[in-house]
Design an enzyme around this catalytic site. Structure first.
Site, short mmCIF file in Angstrom:
data_model
loop_
_atom_site.label_atom_id
_atom_site.label_comp_id
_atom_site.label_asym_id
_atom_site.label_seq_id
_atom_site.Cartn_x
_atom_site.Cartn_y
_atom_site.Cartn_z
N GLU A 284 0.75 3.84 1.92
CA GLU A 284 1.55 4.13 3.24
C GLU A 284 2.70 3.44 3.36
O GLU A 284 3.54 3.90 4.04
CB GLU A 284 0.45 4.29 4.43
CG GLU A 284 -0.70 5.19 4.00
CD GLU A 284 -1.84 4.56 3.23
OE1 GLU A 284 -3.15 5.07 3.48
OE2 GLU A 284 -1.53 3.52 2.34
N CYS B 23 -2.48 -0.55 7.42
CA CYS B 23 -1.66 1.16 7.18
C CYS B 23 -1.95 1.78 8.71
O CYS B 23 -1.03 2.03 8.91
CB CYS B 23 -2.20 1.70 6.18
SG CYS B 23 -1.81 1.09 4.59
N HIS C 136 0.69 -1.27 0.06
CA HIS C 136 0.01 0.10 0.03
C HIS C 136 0.86 1.11 0.08
O HIS C 136 2.09 1.05 0.46
CB HIS C 136 -0.92 0.03 1.38
CG HIS C 136 -1.89 -1.00 1.14
ND1 HIS C 136 -3.24 -0.95 2.08
CD2 HIS C 136 -1.93 -2.10 0.49
CE1 HIS C 136 -3.90 -1.95 1.95
NE2 HIS C 136 -3.44 -2.43 0.73
N CYS D 252 -6.26 2.20 5.90
CA CYS D 252 -7.04 0.78 6.32
C CYS D 252 -6.23 0.18 7.56
O CYS D 252 -5.61 0.85 8.09
CB CYS D 252 -6.59 -0.18 5.09
SG CYS D 252 -5.04 -0.95 4.90
#
Length: 158
Positions: A61, A92, A59, A89
């Site tokens: 992040e 993260c 992801h 999410c």
């Protein structure tokens, strides 16, 4: 360093995150972008690469946090602000807590998977040993629009 009012500073860094999101979009990834800022300077950036790397943890992040830690030579990012186009999410949000990030600023809420208050609030969970300050809604419309455009395109509506 040039002094900028906080709201303008947030928009400047969120626009950099939006550019990262557009890079993800261009390669067929869900368009999420993130930047790590310390003392008014971008030290790391990332965008989603899950499909490209066949890695569910890739992801935006996570990629940006790993790069920041590598550059600083320390996993503790206590002075860092992370700008991300979409509410983090659970994975993260957990990483933001583990990296000891000071603050996360995001654009659009994620009502299906957001872990900064929409579904759960892992960033402010008092039972954890660290809480992350949260600012939401920075360039919210633009951040939401890039996601909507991507999914409309994927569904063949554009």
């Amino acid at each position: 360093m040039v002094f900028m009012p906080e709201a303008i500073e947030h928009e400047v860094f969120m626009r950099i995150a939006l550019k990262e999101a557009e890079e993800a979009y261009a390669i067929g990834e869900v368009p999420v972008g993130a930047v790590v800022v310390i003392n008014g300077a971008v030290i790391a950036r990332g965008h989603n690469l899950r499909e490209s790397l066949n890695d569910a943890t890739a992801h935006a992040e996570i990629i940006a946090l790993r790069e920041a830690a590598r550059k600083l030579g320390d996993w503790r990012l206590g002075e860092a602000t992370v700008y991300t186009t979409i509410e983090p999410c659970a994975m993260c949000a957990g990483a933001l807590v583990q990296f000891r990030v000071k603050r996360v600023i995001y654009g659009a809420k994620d009502p299906k998977a957001g872990a900064a208050g929409s579904v759960v609030d892992l960033l402010q969970e008092s039972r954890f040993n660290h809480q992350v300050e949260v600012v939401d809604g920075v360039l919210e419309g633009e951040c939401r629009e890039v996601m909507q455009r991507f999914f409309q395109h994927m569904r063949g509506k554009t």
